[in-house]
Enzyme design. Structure first.
Site: not given
Length: 378
Positions: A59, A175
């Site tokens: 703001e 992996s």
């Protein structure tokens, strides 16, 4: 007329949300907030967003950027303006001084200090307030902040990269790599949206990962679950001394491995924490420790299978991000993506709600939110 105003409000709130996203991953422990100032001719005269904790709120940024005096203008902001002192003054006071005539907010502040208090202050001072414009997207945007404020615990995202048949490694524990580069880059981006990344010691031993953020981040933390304190000094996870490393070991190891703990702490910003492991850590207690003692507001869990499984067993996973590669690994000894105890009955499986899917290169990303059922006996 009402439909026209609602359409206008939605249009400008979308802009406020788009501004808020610009600071994603950088505002913790504060929320993501954007603000738009619109004059009586429906022209944007100011924009702003909260960049990081300690800097002006959205703001204030919007008011400072205003191209004309904001008297009579409408302020659009995705979160209720703050009405209390923190590192910066209350935004409500600046709004009242500015002459803004109307404030439109997407959602109330979940902070117990607020919960609509600022909106009441604005109304008491003659400012028109509209609530709930694009509330659901606003809540998703600040899901981490909402969890922090309502449960005083980190928001936990579980990330998996697996094959189409649910494997994260072959029977030889290989992996590298299941998903392709574009998916891996996006996964690192998601990691960077959080305060911490967490892995088990198996991932550290087998993969020797760096686990860095994809952009410079203050207070980014790497958490290693290492029950028996097996981690070795000198691994890649310690290479970037800018980042904090927290090693969680069993309380007994914490008391019996004083020499190794001192050696690990010489690596830099390293903390060793002892917690009971009977036979595994309580993930709920661990999250409480990370939040209360280390101010960690969000955790990105990247593996391995047992660590991910315990997140579901202990019901701490708030969100899932499953990357799925169109590959078949196969093998009864190949490692599946989710370990732990699991459920005894299929009807008690963790259901994922609000699922979204997207294609990243050749891989797929499924995102959603776990729903935990009360387990019933077999």
């Amino acid at each position: 007329m009402a439909a026209f105003l609602k359409r206008d409000d939605t249009f400008f709130m979308q802009q406020a949300l788009a501004l808020a996203v610009k600071a994603a991953g950088r505002t913790s422990p504060n929320p993501l907030v954007g603000a738009i100032l619109v004059n009586k001719q429906a022209r944007v005269i100011g924009r702003g967003y909260h960049h990081k904790a300690g800097l002006p709120h959205a703001e204030i940024e919007a008011l400072r950027s205003a191209s004309e005096k904001p008297r009579g203008a409408t302020l659009y902001v995705n979160l209720e303006p703050c009405g209390h002192w923190g590192k910066t003054p209350p935004c409500v006071d600046a709004i009242l001084r500015s002459g803004i005539q109307r404030v439109v907010v997407a959602m109330k502040d979940p902070n117990p200090l607020m919960q609509g208090a600022s909106l009441k202050t604005l109304r008491r001072n003659g400012i028109a307030v509209t609530e709930g414009i694009m509330e659901e997207p606003a809540r998703r945007l600040n899901e981490i902040f909402i969890k922090n404020m309502t449960q005083r615990s980190p928001f936990v995202t579980v990330k998996v990269a697996e094959s189409l048949d649910g494997k994260i490694a072959t029977f030889r524990k290989d992996s590298s790599w299941i998903t392709e580069e574009r998916a891996r880059v996006f996964a690192r981006h998601l990691r960077s949206m959080h305060d911490a990344v967490m892995v088990g010691i198996g991932t550290v031993v087998h993969d020797n990962p760096h686990l860095d953020a994809s952009f410079p981040k203050e207070n980014f933390t790497k958490v290693i679950l290492d029950k028996e304190l097996r981690v070795r000094p000198g691994g890649n996870i310690f290479k970037n001394s800018v980042y904090r490393v927290i090693i969680v070991c069993d309380t007994r190891c914490f008391h019996s491995h004083a020499r190794k703990i001192k050696l690990l702490q010489r690596q830099g910003n390293v903390h060793v924490v002892g917690m009971p492991a009977k036979p595994s850590f309580s993930m709920g207690d661990l999250m409480k420790k990370l939040y209360d003692s280390f101010s960690i507001c969000s955790v990105f869990v990247e593996g391995g299978a047992e660590t991910i499984g315990h997140c579901f067993d202990d019901r701490i996973a708030d969100k899932i991000c499953f990357f799925i590669a169109p590959k078949i690994i196969g093998g009864t000894e190949a490692l599946s993506s989710v370990g732990g105890a699991g459920v005894a009955l299929a009807k008690n499986a963790v259901v994922i709600k609000d699922v979204t899917a997207r294609i990243i290169g050749r891989d797929f990303l499924f995102t959603g939110y776990p729903v935990y059922k009360k387990a019933s006996n077999p």
